[in-house]
Scaffold this active site. Structure first.
Site, PDB file in Angstrom:
ATOM      1  CE1 TYR A 144      38.297  41.252  33.920  1.00 53.84           C
ATOM      2  CE2 TYR A 144      38.859  39.300  35.194  1.00 53.84           C
ATOM      3  CZ  TYR A 144      39.246  40.421  34.495  1.00 53.84           C
ATOM      4  OH  TYR A 144      40.582  40.704  34.362  1.00 53.84           O
ATOM      5  CE  LYS A 195      36.982  55.126  25.408  1.00 56.57           C
ATOM      6  NZ  LYS A 195      38.086  56.075  25.121  1.00 56.57           N
ATOM      7  CG  ASP A 228      41.264  57.155  26.434  1.00 64.21           C
ATOM      8  OD1 ASP A 228      40.648  57.603  27.420  1.00 64.21           O
ATOM      9  OD2 ASP A 228      41.033  57.523  25.264  1.00 64.21           O
ATOM     10  CG  ASP A 252      43.084  42.572  34.681  1.00 64.15           C
ATOM     11  OD1 ASP A 252      43.816  42.119  35.589  1.00 64.15           O
ATOM     12  OD2 ASP A 252      43.135  42.174  33.505  1.00 64.15           O
ATOM     13  CG  ASP A 256      48.962  43.716  35.635  1.00 66.27           C
ATOM     14  OD1 ASP A 256      48.632  43.431  36.802  1.00 66.27           O
ATOM     15  OD2 ASP A 256      49.308  42.856  34.797  1.00 66.27           O
TER      16      ASP A 256
HETATM   17  C1  IPM Z   1      44.359  39.708  38.491  1.00 62.72           C
HETATM   18  C2  IPM Z   1      44.589  38.662  37.429  1.00 62.72           C
HETATM   19  C3  IPM Z   1      43.271  37.928  37.189  1.00 62.72           C
HETATM   20  C4  IPM Z   1      42.279  38.952  36.674  1.00 62.72           C
HETATM   21  C5  IPM Z   1      43.343  36.744  36.217  1.00 62.72           C
HETATM   22  C6  IPM Z   1      44.375  35.745  36.643  1.00 62.72           C
HETATM   23  C7  IPM Z   1      42.011  36.060  36.047  1.00 62.72           C
HETATM   24  O1  IPM Z   1      45.099  39.228  36.273  1.00 62.72           O
HETATM   25  O2  IPM Z   1      44.051  39.343  39.638  1.00 62.72           O
HETATM   26  O3  IPM Z   1      44.501  40.889  38.189  1.00 62.72           O
HETATM   27  O4  IPM Z   1      42.209  39.218  35.461  1.00 62.72           O
HETATM   28  O5  IPM Z   1      41.557  39.500  37.484  1.00 62.72           O
HETATM   29 MG    MG Z   2      45.464  41.326  36.434  1.00 69.60          MG
END
Ligand code: IPM
Ligand code: MG
Length: 367
Positions: A144, A195, A228, A252, A256
Site C-alpha cells: 500500500y 505467501k 491462498d 484487506d 472482506d
Molecule cells: C479497507 C478499505 C481500504 C483499504 C480502501 C478504501 C483504501 O478497503 O479499509 O479495507 O484497502 O484498506
Molecule cells: Mg478493504
C-alpha cells in the site's frame, strides 16, 4: 470526572444516521458511569470534498490531532464515483489518516451470533455456533505504501506501473505483538498468513513472526498458512481460526471475505490503532464500522446502527481504557439482537424489523 475527548467524522449517506445513534448510546453510558463526552464533529469523505474541496480537509486532521481517538462513520458513494481513483472519498480519506496517525494495527472482529447464522452465505451446518474470530491486519506498510510506486512510459512508448511490497522486522514485530495480545485475551491461537512460497517479504514475515512468538509468547499456539490456502480455509471452516494475522494487502482481502461469511455488514466493527499514545497514555485509534455508506437505504431510517455502536465500544476499550463499559455495550447489542429479537431489515429474515433509531433505543434500554 473523566472526559472523553474524541473526533467524530460521520462521513456520507448512512454515516451520519448511524453516528447519531452511536453518540446517543455513548451519552447514555456516560451519564450512567459518570464520565463526560467532549467531541468535535468534522467533515470527511464526500462531505469533505463538497464542503472543503478534499476528502480529508486539513481542518479535519486538526480536529483529530486535538483528540484522543477518532470515531469514524463511512465515506463514499455514487456522487463521487467519477473522480480519479486517488481522489475517491474512501481512499483519499482513509489512507492519509492511517499515515498521519501511524494507524498500523487494524483489528476486525469477525463475529456472527448463533441466532444470526441465516445471515451467512455459509451453510448453518458449518457454523452451528455462529462465528467468533478476529483478523489482525498490518495497516501502514506493505504494498500500500512501499516506494517506489509509479507509472512510467518506456522507451518503446508502452506504459509500465510498479508498486513495492516492503516490510522490515520492526514493523512485523510490532503488529505480531498486537496479534499476540489479542490472542491472549481469547483462545491463545494465532494463524499467521503469508505467501512465503513466492515472496521475499513473506519469507521475512514468517521467520520474524516465528522467532518473535518463540521468544516473547511461547504459550501461544502459532501456525502459518499461505494466503491462498487461508482464503479457502476461511470459507470452509472459519472457526478453525482464533486470531488470523497478516500483512496489509492480504488482510484487506481476507477481512472482506471474513465480513461476508459473517453475514450482515451492519454488525461488524473495527479498530485501527496507532503507534502513538493519546493524552491518557493509551493507543490513539480510529474506530469505524465495516459496512460502508449504503446509499440505497440512506435517509430512510433503515440502516443498522449496531456496527457503529460496536465501533464506539471498541473506542472505549482501546483508547479510553474503559473495558467494562465496552463489554457492557457489546452485551447490550447482543441481547437486543438475539434474546429480544430486535432487528433492522438487514438481519430480519422475514420477521418484523425496526428503524435505525428504534434499534438504538432498544440497546439503550438494555444498558
Ligand atoms: C479497507 C478499505 C481500504 C483499504 C480502501 C478504501 C483504501 O478497503 O479499509 O479495507 O484497502 O484498506
Ligand atoms: Mg478493504
Amino acid at each position: 470526572m473523566q472526559t472523553l475527548k474524541f473526533a467524530v467524522l460521520p462521513g456520507d449517506y448512512i454515516g451520519p444516521e448511524v453516528m447519531t445513534e452511536a453518540l446517543r448510546v455513548l451519552e447514555h453510558v456516560a451519564r450512567q458511569e459518570g464520565f463526560s463526552l467532549d467531541y468535535t464533529v468534522a467533515d470527511v469523505g464526500g462531505a469533505g470534498i463538497d464542503n472543503h474541496g478534499k476528502a480529508l480537509p486539513e481542518s479535519t486532521v486538526a480536529v483529530c490531532r486535538g483528540a484522543d481517538a477518532i470515531l469514524f462513520g463511512s465515506v463514499g458513494g455514487p456522487k463521487w464515483e467519477k473522480l480519479p481513483p486517488n481522489e475517491q472519498p474512501e481512499r483519499a480519506a482513509l489512507l492519509p489518516l492511517r499515515k498521519a496517525f501511524n494507524l498500523f494495527a487494524n483489528i476486525r472482529p469477525g463475529l456472527l451470533y448463533k441466532d444470526l447464522v441465516d445471515a451467512s452465505p455459509l451453510k448453518p451446518s458449518r457454523i452451528p455456533e455462529g462465528i467468533d474470530i478476529v483478523c489482525i491486519r498490518e495497516l501502514t506498510g506493505g504494498i500500500y505504501f512501499g516506494q517506489p510506486k509509479a507509472t512510467e512510459t518506456l522507451p518503446n512508448g508502452e506504459r509500465q506501473a510498479r508498486d513495492t511490497m516492503i516490510y522490515k522486522t520492526s514493523e512485523i514485530e510490532r503488529i505480531a505483538e498486537v496479534a499476540a495480545r489479542t490472542a491472549l485475551g481469547r483462545g491463545r491461537k494465532v494463524c499467521s498468513v503469508d505467501k512465503a512460497n513466492v515472496l521475499e517479504t513473506s519469507v521475512l514475515w514468517r521467520r520474524t513472526v516465528s522467532e518473535y512468538f518463540a521468544r516473547k509468547h511461547p504459550g501461544i499456539a502459532l501456525t502459518h498458512l499461505y494466503v491462498d490456502n487461508a482464503a479457502m480455509q476461511l470459507a470452509r471452516d472459519p472457526n478453525q481460526f482464533d486470531v488470523l494475522f497478516t500483512e496489509n494487502m492480504f488482510g484487506d482481502i481476507l477481512s472482506d471475505e471474513m465480513a461476508v461469511i459473517c453475514g450482515s455488514l451492519g454488525m461488524l466493527s473495527s479498530a485501527s490503532l496507532g503507534a502513538g499514545k493519546n493524552s491518557l497514555g493509551l493507543p490513539f485509534g480510529l474506530y469505524e464500522p465495516a459496512g460502508g455508506t449504503a446509499p440505497d437505504i440512506a435517509g430512510r431510517n433503515l440502516a443498522n446502527p449496531c456496527a457503529q455502536i460496536l465501533s464506539a465500544a471498541l473506542m472505549l476499550r482501546y483508547s479510553f481504557g474503559l473495558e467494562q463499559v465496552a463489554a457492557r455495550i457489546e452485551a447490550a447489542v447482543r441481547k437486543t439482537v438475539t434474546v429480544d429479537g430486535v432487528r433492522t431489515g438487514d438481519i430480519a429474515f422475514g420477521r418484523g424489523s425496526v428503524g435505525t433509531d428504534a434499534m438504538a433505543t432498544a440497546i439503550i434500554g438494555n444498558l
